[in-house]
Design a protein around this motif. Structure first.
Motif, PDB file in Angstrom:
ATOM      1  N   LEU A  75       0.831  -1.193   0.000  1.00 31.91           N
ATOM      2  CA  LEU A  75       0.000   0.000   0.000  1.00 31.91           C
ATOM      3  C   LEU A  75       0.872   1.253   0.000  1.00 31.91           C
ATOM      4  O   LEU A  75       1.861   1.332   0.725  1.00 31.91           O
ATOM      5  CB  LEU A  75      -0.902   0.015   1.237  1.00 31.91           C
ATOM      6  N   VAL A  76       0.480   2.224  -0.810  1.00 36.79           N
ATOM      7  CA  VAL A  76       1.118   3.533  -0.789  1.00 36.79           C
ATOM      8  C   VAL A  76       0.425   4.411   0.244  1.00 36.79           C
ATOM      9  O   VAL A  76       1.054   5.143   0.995  1.00 36.79           O
ATOM     10  CB  VAL A  76       1.058   4.190  -2.178  1.00 36.79           C
ATOM     11  N   ALA A  77      -0.888   4.306   0.290  1.00 27.51           N
ATOM     12  CA  ALA A  77      -1.702   5.033   1.267  1.00 27.51           C
ATOM     13  C   ALA A  77      -3.051   4.343   1.351  1.00 27.51           C
ATOM     14  O   ALA A  77      -3.504   3.743   0.376  1.00 27.51           O
ATOM     15  CB  ALA A  77      -1.875   6.494   0.853  1.00 27.51           C
ATOM     16  N   ALA A  78      -3.688   4.434   2.512  1.00 26.20           N
ATOM     17  CA  ALA A  78      -4.993   3.791   2.643  1.00 26.20           C
ATOM     18  C   ALA A  78      -5.748   4.305   3.852  1.00 26.20           C
ATOM     19  O   ALA A  78      -5.161   4.553   4.907  1.00 26.20           O
ATOM     20  CB  ALA A  78      -4.838   2.273   2.750  1.00 26.20           C
ATOM     21  N   ALA A  79      -7.045   4.455   3.675  1.00 24.61           N
ATOM     22  CA  ALA A  79      -7.964   4.668   4.783  1.00 24.61           C
ATOM     23  C   ALA A  79      -8.729   3.372   4.974  1.00 24.61           C
ATOM     24  O   ALA A  79      -9.301   2.844   4.023  1.00 24.61           O
ATOM     25  CB  ALA A  79      -8.920   5.823   4.472  1.00 24.61           C
ATOM     26  N   CYS A  80      -8.722   2.834   6.180  1.00 24.38           N
ATOM     27  CA  CYS A  80      -9.352   1.545   6.446  1.00 24.38           C
ATOM     28  C   CYS A  80     -10.495   1.697   7.432  1.00 24.38           C
ATOM     29  O   CYS A  80     -10.473   2.560   8.306  1.00 24.38           O
ATOM     30  CB  CYS A  80      -8.342   0.554   7.021  1.00 24.38           C
ATOM     31  N   GLY A  81     -11.478   0.812   7.314  1.00 19.73           N
ATOM     32  CA  GLY A  81     -12.602   0.790   8.243  1.00 19.73           C
ATOM     33  C   GLY A  81     -13.814   0.167   7.598  1.00 19.73           C
ATOM     34  O   GLY A  81     -13.924   0.112   6.371  1.00 19.73           O
ATOM     35  N   GLY A  82     -14.728  -0.331   8.412  1.00 19.07           N
ATOM     36  CA  GLY A  82     -15.967  -0.888   7.885  1.00 19.07           C
ATOM     37  C   GLY A  82     -15.787  -2.103   7.008  1.00 19.07           C
ATOM     38  O   GLY A  82     -16.603  -2.354   6.118  1.00 19.07           O
ATOM     39  N   GLY A  83     -14.727  -2.861   7.245  1.00 21.38           N
ATOM     40  CA  GLY A  83     -14.507  -4.069   6.444  1.00 21.38           C
ATOM     41  C   GLY A  83     -13.876  -3.805   5.091  1.00 21.38           C
ATOM     42  O   GLY A  83     -13.996  -4.626   4.184  1.00 21.38           O
ATOM     43  N   SER A  84     -13.194  -2.678   4.946  1.00 19.76           N
ATOM     44  CA  SER A  84     -12.594  -2.312   3.671  1.00 19.76           C
ATOM     45  C   SER A  84     -11.343  -1.475   3.930  1.00 19.76           C
ATOM     46  O   SER A  84     -11.342  -0.657   4.866  1.00 19.76           O
ATOM     47  CB  SER A  84     -13.616  -1.522   2.854  1.00 19.76           C
ATOM     48  N   PRO A  85     -10.275  -1.691   3.123  1.00 20.11           N
ATOM     49  CA  PRO A  85     -10.168  -2.611   1.992  1.00 20.11           C
ATOM     50  C   PRO A  85     -10.045  -4.063   2.448  1.00 20.11           C
ATOM     51  O   PRO A  85      -9.690  -4.333   3.591  1.00 20.11           O
ATOM     52  CB  PRO A  85      -8.901  -2.142   1.281  1.00 20.11           C
ATOM     53  N   ARG A  86     -10.302  -4.960   1.521  1.00 25.43           N
ATOM     54  CA  ARG A  86     -10.238  -6.389   1.810  1.00 25.43           C
ATOM     55  C   ARG A  86     -10.001  -7.152   0.523  1.00 25.43           C
ATOM     56  O   ARG A  86     -10.357  -6.696  -0.569  1.00 25.43           O
ATOM     57  CB  ARG A  86     -11.534  -6.886   2.436  1.00 25.43           C
ATOM     58  N   PHE A  87      -9.402  -8.309   0.641  1.00 24.86           N
ATOM     59  CA  PHE A  87      -9.421  -9.277  -0.437  1.00 24.86           C
ATOM     60  C   PHE A  87     -10.747 -10.018  -0.339  1.00 24.86           C
ATOM     61  O   PHE A  87     -11.194 -10.369   0.757  1.00 24.86           O
ATOM     62  CB  PHE A  87      -8.263 -10.265  -0.314  1.00 24.86           C
ATOM     63  N   GLN A  88     -11.359 -10.249  -1.465  1.00 25.22           N
ATOM     64  CA  GLN A  88     -12.648 -10.945  -1.504  1.00 25.22           C
ATOM     65  C   GLN A  88     -12.527 -12.128  -2.452  1.00 25.22           C
ATOM     66  O   GLN A  88     -12.221 -11.966  -3.630  1.00 25.22           O
ATOM     67  CB  GLN A  88     -13.741  -9.986  -1.977  1.00 25.22           C
ATOM     68  N   ILE A  89     -12.737 -13.317  -1.910  1.00 23.59           N
ATOM     69  CA  ILE A  89     -12.628 -14.553  -2.681  1.00 23.59           C
ATOM     70  C   ILE A  89     -14.033 -15.088  -2.885  1.00 23.59           C
ATOM     71  O   ILE A  89     -14.695 -15.514  -1.935  1.00 23.59           O
ATOM     72  CB  ILE A  89     -11.752 -15.577  -1.939  1.00 23.59           C
ATOM     73  N   ASN A  90     -14.503 -15.038  -4.113  1.00 23.37           N
ATOM     74  CA  ASN A  90     -15.875 -15.419  -4.416  1.00 23.37           C
ATOM     75  C   ASN A  90     -15.968 -16.893  -4.808  1.00 23.37           C
ATOM     76  O   ASN A  90     -15.133 -17.393  -5.577  1.00 23.37           O
ATOM     77  CB  ASN A  90     -16.430 -14.565  -5.554  1.00 23.37           C
ATOM     78  N   THR A  91     -16.993 -17.573  -4.296  1.00 26.64           N
ATOM     79  CA  THR A  91     -17.291 -18.955  -4.678  1.00 26.64           C
ATOM     80  C   THR A  91     -18.788 -19.069  -4.908  1.00 26.64           C
ATOM     81  O   THR A  91     -19.553 -18.154  -4.588  1.00 26.64           O
ATOM     82  CB  THR A  91     -16.880 -19.961  -3.587  1.00 26.64           C
ATOM     83  N   ALA A  92     -19.215 -20.189  -5.424  1.00 28.86           N
ATOM     84  CA  ALA A  92     -20.633 -20.397  -5.702  1.00 28.86           C
ATOM     85  C   ALA A  92     -21.468 -20.481  -4.436  1.00 28.86           C
ATOM     86  O   ALA A  92     -22.684 -20.262  -4.474  1.00 28.86           O
ATOM     87  CB  ALA A  92     -20.816 -21.673  -6.532  1.00 28.86           C
TER      88      ALA A  92
END
Length: 227
Positions: A75-92
């Motif tokens: 990360l260069v810069a980030a504001a975090c909170g409320g479950g974000s940012p996040r990696f999201q792994i989608n499945t059926a």
């Protein structure tokens, strides 16, 4: 509150190689929502106008949840909170979330390398959509749905609803040892050739801006004059 990201058609950019079939190659990515790419960095925003941004990463056909063993970002810069940012792994059968930031609220992001988020002991894996719990481990995620195919893998920012305005700037992401540094190996638009941008592609040997523009306009069929 976590919003599920619906993927739409987007510009596909090759992280390591560019070809007419780049969108099908693991290690390539597409930008969703308000995400932008400039100077080798992806900026994700979320606010009252743009509810979400995401980078969607291609995965090899047949990849299962159990096949994934490392996820990290610089990360260069980030504001975090409320479950974000996040990696999201989608499945059926539901999505698995891997939160960035500091436990236990996944806020207070800092610039730099996150390290492998799947190897931490701070229960930052959310398996509540696949039969688990909000504070969980990657090992338990694999035990629950390890055989499920990964339908998408994203880095998401969507907490403008909480923060008012959220900005996350990402220099690179590493997925199972594959570095995605967001710096295209070749120009993919005429704009990338302008304002001296043609000089960024030293390996191609463009002679000038026009040489670069010609390369883009012909889809690479007109090779750089320096070749």
């Amino acid at each position: 509150m976590r919003k599920l990201v619906t993927i739409a058609t987007a510009i596909v950019v090759a992280a390591t190689a560019v070809s007419s079939a780049a969108a099908a190659v693991p290690g390539t990515f597409s930008l969703e929502g308000g995400a932008t790419l400039e100077d080798g960095q992806v900026t994700l925003i979320s606010n009252g106008t743009v509810p979400f941004s995401a980078v969607s990463f291609d995965v090899a056909a047949g990849t299962t949840v159990a096949d994934i063993d490392s996820l990290s970002a610089v990360l260069v810069a980030a504001a975090c909170g409320g479950g974000s940012p996040r990696f999201q792994i989608n499945t059926a059968v539901g999505n698995i979330h891997v939160y960035l930031g500091t436990a236990p609220n996944w806020d207070a992001c800092t610039a730099g390398d996150t390290g492998n988020l799947l190897a931490t002991a701070d229960l930052r894996v959310d398996t509540s959509q696949v039969g688990g719990m909000f504070y969980d481990t990657w090992a338990h995620a694999v035990a629950l749905v390890g055989n499920q195919l990964v339908t998408d893998l994203l880095l998401v920012a969507d907490s403008g609803w909480l923060l008012g305005s959220q900005t996350v700037v990402v220099e690179s992401v590493t997925i199972d040892g594959t570095l995605i540094d967001f710096e295209p190996a070749t120009p993919t638009s005429k704009q990338m050739c302008k304002d001296g941008g043609w000089r960024d592609f030293e390996d191609l040997g463009f002679k000038n801006q026009g040489d670069c523009v010609s390369y883009v306009a012909t889809g690479g069929k007109n090779p750089p004059a320096g070749e």
